[in-house]
Each structure stands twice: as C-alpha cells, then as structure tokens.
Design an enzyme around this catalytic site. Structure first.
Site, PDB file in Angstrom:
ATOM      1  N   GLY A  15      38.304  64.577  54.521  1.00  0.00           N
ATOM      2  CA  GLY A  15      38.082  63.208  54.056  1.00  0.00           C
ATOM      3  C   GLY A  15      39.213  62.311  54.495  1.00  0.00           C
ATOM      4  O   GLY A  15      39.832  62.542  55.519  1.00  0.00           O
ATOM      5  N   SER A  38      43.458  68.511  56.186  1.00  0.00           N
ATOM      6  CA  SER A  38      43.334  67.808  57.452  1.00  0.00           C
ATOM      7  C   SER A  38      42.243  66.751  57.316  1.00  0.00           C
ATOM      8  O   SER A  38      41.614  66.607  56.279  1.00  0.00           O
ATOM      9  CB  SER A  38      42.981  68.779  58.573  1.00  0.00           C
ATOM     10  OG  SER A  38      41.618  69.147  58.467  1.00  0.00           O
ATOM     11  N   LYS A  39      42.046  66.063  58.392  1.00  0.00           N
ATOM     12  CA  LYS A  39      41.074  64.980  58.496  1.00  0.00           C
ATOM     13  C   LYS A  39      39.677  65.429  58.006  1.00  0.00           C
ATOM     14  O   LYS A  39      38.930  64.659  57.407  1.00  0.00           O
ATOM     15  CB  LYS A  39      41.023  64.610  59.977  1.00  0.00           C
ATOM     16  CG  LYS A  39      40.208  63.435  60.307  1.00  0.00           C
ATOM     17  CD  LYS A  39      41.080  62.231  60.566  1.00  0.00           C
ATOM     18  CE  LYS A  39      40.180  61.025  60.625  1.00  0.00           C
ATOM     19  NZ  LYS A  39      40.656  59.854  60.026  1.00  0.00           N
ATOM     20  N   ARG A  40      39.367  66.666  58.302  1.00  0.00           N
ATOM     21  CA  ARG A  40      38.096  67.265  57.911  1.00  0.00           C
ATOM     22  C   ARG A  40      37.790  67.085  56.418  1.00  0.00           C
ATOM     23  O   ARG A  40      36.648  67.066  56.003  1.00  0.00           O
ATOM     24  CB  ARG A  40      38.258  68.758  58.200  1.00  0.00           C
ATOM     25  CG  ARG A  40      37.124  69.527  58.627  1.00  0.00           C
ATOM     26  CD  ARG A  40      37.535  70.773  59.430  1.00  0.00           C
ATOM     27  NE  ARG A  40      38.855  71.316  59.184  1.00  0.00           N
ATOM     28  CZ  ARG A  40      39.144  72.231  58.268  1.00  0.00           C
ATOM     29  NH1 ARG A  40      38.214  72.684  57.482  1.00  0.00           N
ATOM     30  NH2 ARG A  40      40.374  72.686  58.138  1.00  0.00           N
ATOM     31  N   GLU A  42      43.684  54.906  55.151  1.00  0.00           N
ATOM     32  CA  GLU A  42      42.282  55.289  54.960  1.00  0.00           C
ATOM     33  C   GLU A  42      41.918  55.327  53.476  1.00  0.00           C
ATOM     34  O   GLU A  42      40.805  54.984  53.100  1.00  0.00           O
ATOM     35  CB  GLU A  42      42.000  56.643  55.620  1.00  0.00           C
ATOM     36  CG  GLU A  42      41.831  56.518  57.118  1.00  0.00           C
ATOM     37  CD  GLU A  42      41.744  57.873  57.808  1.00  0.00           C
ATOM     38  OE1 GLU A  42      40.900  58.013  58.677  1.00  0.00           O
ATOM     39  OE2 GLU A  42      42.517  58.781  57.473  1.00  0.00           O
TER      40      GLU A  42
END
Ligand code: GLU
Length: 459
Positions: free
Chosen positions: A239, A235-237, A245
C-alpha cells in the site's frame, strides 16, 4: 522501564537517497516522541548526504516536507553531513597522528590473500605505509569484545578479532559512512541513537571509532523492522509507502502518528486511540519490543476514521478543504457535517459529497440495481411530498417521506435507494434525509424528475 537521563540529545539521520518511507517516518517519530517526552530533550536533524551520487536536493525537500506534515519538529538542523567534511578530515588527521589509524596500500585481492593465509574468520590486519595514495584503516584490537548495550536488544557482543582493521577513509581521504556517523554523533553531543535494526551491525565499527577518538559513546536503541501483513519486509506492495502517499491517500497526521507509534511500542493492541499529547507522555524507547511489527494499512484506515469522526466540525472542514483544494465555506461545512461519520480517509469524502457540487454521476450498476418495477411510482410520490414539505429540513423530510412506506407497503430501501440514485447517481451517499436537505428543494425536484423521465423512457 524508566531509563531517563538529563538533557538527552536525539538525532534523526535520514539519507536523502529516496523518499521518507513509513519505516523511516516511524524512526523519526520515535526520536521525536522520546525527545519531547524528556523534560530537556533535543532533537537534531542530520541529513546523511555523503553519497553524492544518490543524494538529491529533491529528496531532502521531500524529507523536510514529510517531517513538517507529520508535525515532527526538530531543535537543530537540518545539518548536512557532507557539509562537515572538514570536521571529518580533522578527526581523521587526529587518528593518523595518534597512530590508531594507518595508511595501507592493500587491494581487495591482497586482503583476500591475507585471509586465505590467516583463516577467514580472522579480521584483516594491514601493513602501515607512508605512501600517500593509500586508504586509511582503523586499528581494531586483537582481543576482547565490542559490546553494544542496546536499550531494546540488551547487550550484543562482537568479538574484535573477527573485525578487519576497517577502512575509514578512501585513498583520496574522503571518509566512509561509519566514520562520519561516529564523528558527527560525538561532535553533535548526541546521547541517544534510535534507528533501524539494519544498523545494528554498523554499531561496533562506530563504537571503535568513538573509542579511538576518545569519545563517550551514546546509548543505542535499534528498532525492529516493519513487515507487511504477509510477514514480508514492508514495501510498496503493501500500500502507501512514502509519507506523501499517506497524505494523498487522505490520512490525518495525528492518526498516522498514533498508528506508527503503536508499531512495536505500547500495548499489544495496535488500534488504541491516543492523542499525540498522550503518546508523548507515555512513550519510552526502552519499552519498544524486539519483534518485527506489522504495518497494516487497514488498521490505519480504521484508526483514521475514528480520528475523523472525533474532530470538531470546523477542524474537520478545514482538513477536507485542504485535501480537496476548496474553500472551507458554508456549503463545504454542511457537506462535511453530513458525511463526517461516513468516511475513513479524507480521500473518501469527495465521492460522498460530490453530488452537492456536480450533477449526479452515472453509475450504471447502481441504476440497474434499484431503478426497477415500481420505482417510478415511488419517485413520483416522493417528489410530491418533497414539493410540499415545510420547512425543507432533514427532520421534516423524514416525516414527510416515512408515511409513503406504509402507503405503498414497501421496505425503506425500496423508496430511499431510488431517491439516492436519483440525486447522486450512485448508491453510496450520506444519510438520505440529510442529503436531500443539503441539496435543496429545487435541485432535488429537478433531479428526481430527470430520473423519473429516464425511467419512463427506458425500454
Ligand atoms: N542514514 C541512515 C539511514 O538513512 C541512518 C543512520 C543512522 O541513523 O545512524 O538509514
């Protein structure tokens, strides 16, 4: 394992309900590698946009942009799934006419009541009605099993009796997801379905639809999910999450392809440097492992740094110029030449070369650390040497400064760190001699003098 067949047709079928994330990018990459690996492989891009509320044109653009940046070309498409509504309606009509699908007016409550009576593990069987406003269900056989012959997981059997006669179209005749996917895969001549593990439970339903329509099923390969280094679902957590991105963080498409390819496939070592040609030559879907793979951005960074160092200077300069939005002129080329082995991502290049474009930054910590006792004297001696050295090149600058170490009896850092801070403002830069040369004699001397003045004025 070699399980190739002639003219395989792959598809990548993202839902445009969000950005293309790393997991989706790996699915796209695996389909692309497999299609390009086969002599006559084709890759179809199908946009699964039937969820009209959550699908947006921006997400479609984002997915196309991400595929383009990753260099994942497709041979057909993008084909809108929603745009094929008439094909879905025709297939629905065919099943209704053949009696393998039927309308059933049962509500969720009715189904619940049926299950209470027949046992929860038993799949719901409805009552056909001629009523027009009723949902359409597919008849599921009462016996036998539907077996998914998965290239990665092996055969996975699902007992038919436990499956409801599932709804394939709502009362308004709009079809449901598993129905649309099965019809599209069949009519697009898809022979290989490579997708995430999370779709394995959908596959028996899709196989039942294909069988009812009289189509030969494709081969399936369900890819294990990606986890972060902490073992949790990616997930985004963890990185960078979307392909954009990754681009903004300064990764190179070739490095991303390399790293994503190794997540679940190939050697146990997920840091093997491989060109895209080599990936295409070696990639086999059947060699993908069953275990969840770990996406570790640190490893991607490392691999990216290796790619950056191995690029020819012109190509590297072009990549940096695109990332910075600056002309790939001689100055940038020189800046790139002296910093190429120092950065792991394109985003790390600018802080290293900024001093060639702008006045020194104000890094108070770096200043406090190196501008200490004796620094003024050393800077004055360095300025004198730099003013006289001929030619003003990295090599002769080194030759002119090195004797000062013995003269003042100091280690290299005592001389070069104050010089570095004087010309860049901070303690990280490309090699000091290359940096001094690239900045030019006049500007170097100005900066060294400014730093000396500031030092002398300090309380
Ligand atoms: N549209 C699905 C998704 O984005 C993929 C479906 C499939 O590959 O069959 O997860």
């Amino acid at each position: 394992m070699n399980m190739e067949r002639d003219n395989p047709r792959f598809r990548f079928a993202p839902s445009p309900t969000g950005a293309l994330h790393i997991g989706g990018a790996r699915t796209a990459l695996y389909n692309w590698l497999a299609a390009r690996h086969a002599a006559d492989g084709r890759l179809v891009l199908r946009i699964e946009d039937t969820d009209r509320e959550r699908s947006t044109a921006e997400h479609v653009d984002q997915i196309l942009d991400a595929m383009d940046w990753l260099g994942l070309t497709y041979d057909e498409g993008p084909i809108s799934q929603a745009g094929r509504a008439d094909r879905h309606a025709a297939a629905l009509e065919q099943l209704l006419a053949a009696g393998v699908a039927y309308r059933d007016a049962a509500t969720a409550k009715d189904v619940e009541a049926w299950k209470a009576e027949h046992g929860a593990g038993r799949g719901y069987r409805g009552t056909p009605t001629e009523e027009p406003g009723a949902a359409v269900r597919l008849r599921v056989p009462d016996d036998g099993e539907t077996i998914v012959e998965d290239l990665i997981h092996g055969p996975v059997a699902f007992p038919n009796a436990s499956y409801d006669d599932f709804v394939i179209a709502r009362a308004d005749d709009t079809v449901l997801y598993n129905f649309a996917v099965a019809v599209d895969d069949a009519e697009m001549g898809i022979t290989e379905v490579v997708r995430g593990d999370d779709h394995l439970s959908n596959t028996p339903k899709q196989l039942l639809v294909l069988r009812a329509l009289g189509h030969e099923p494709p081969r399936y390969a369900h890819l294990p999910l990606l986890h972060g280094p902490d073992g949790k679902k990616l997930s985004k957590r963890h990185g960078a999450a979307s392909v954009q991105e990754l681009r903004e963080a300064g990764y190179l498409p070739a490095a991303v392809r390399n790293y994503l390819a190794l997540l679940g496939w190939g050697t146990d070592d997920d840091t093997t440097l491989m060109s895209t040609e080599e990936l295409i030559r070696r990639f086999e879907v059947a060699d993908v492992g069953k275990a969840a793979a770990i996406f570790d951005e640190k490893k991607l960074r490392w691999l990216n740094g290796r790619f950056m160092r191995e690029m020819p200077l012109d190509e590297y300069t072009l990549a940096v110029s695109r990332h910075l939005g600056r002309e790939p002129d001689e100055r940038l080329r020189e800046a790139c030449a002296i910093s190429q082995d120092k950065a792991q991502t394109l985003a790390e290049v600018w802080p290293l070369i900024r001093f060639l474009y702008e006045p020194p930054v104000d890094d108070a910590k770096a200043w406090a650390k190196v501008m200490k006792e004796g620094a003024g004297e050393l800077l004055a001696a360095a300025a004198e040497a730099l003013a006289a050295v001929e030619p003003y090149t990295a090599e002769s600058i080194e030759g002119a400064l090195a004797p000062l170490l013995a003269r003042f009896d100091v280690k290299a850092g005592r001389l070069y760190q104050p010089l570095r801070v004087a010309i860049t403002g901070t303690s990280v830069s490309p090699g000091i001699f290359e940096s001094l040369a690239a900045l030019g004699r006049e500007e170097t001397l100005n900066r060294v003098r400014d730093a000396s003045k500031r030092l002398a004025a300090a309380p």
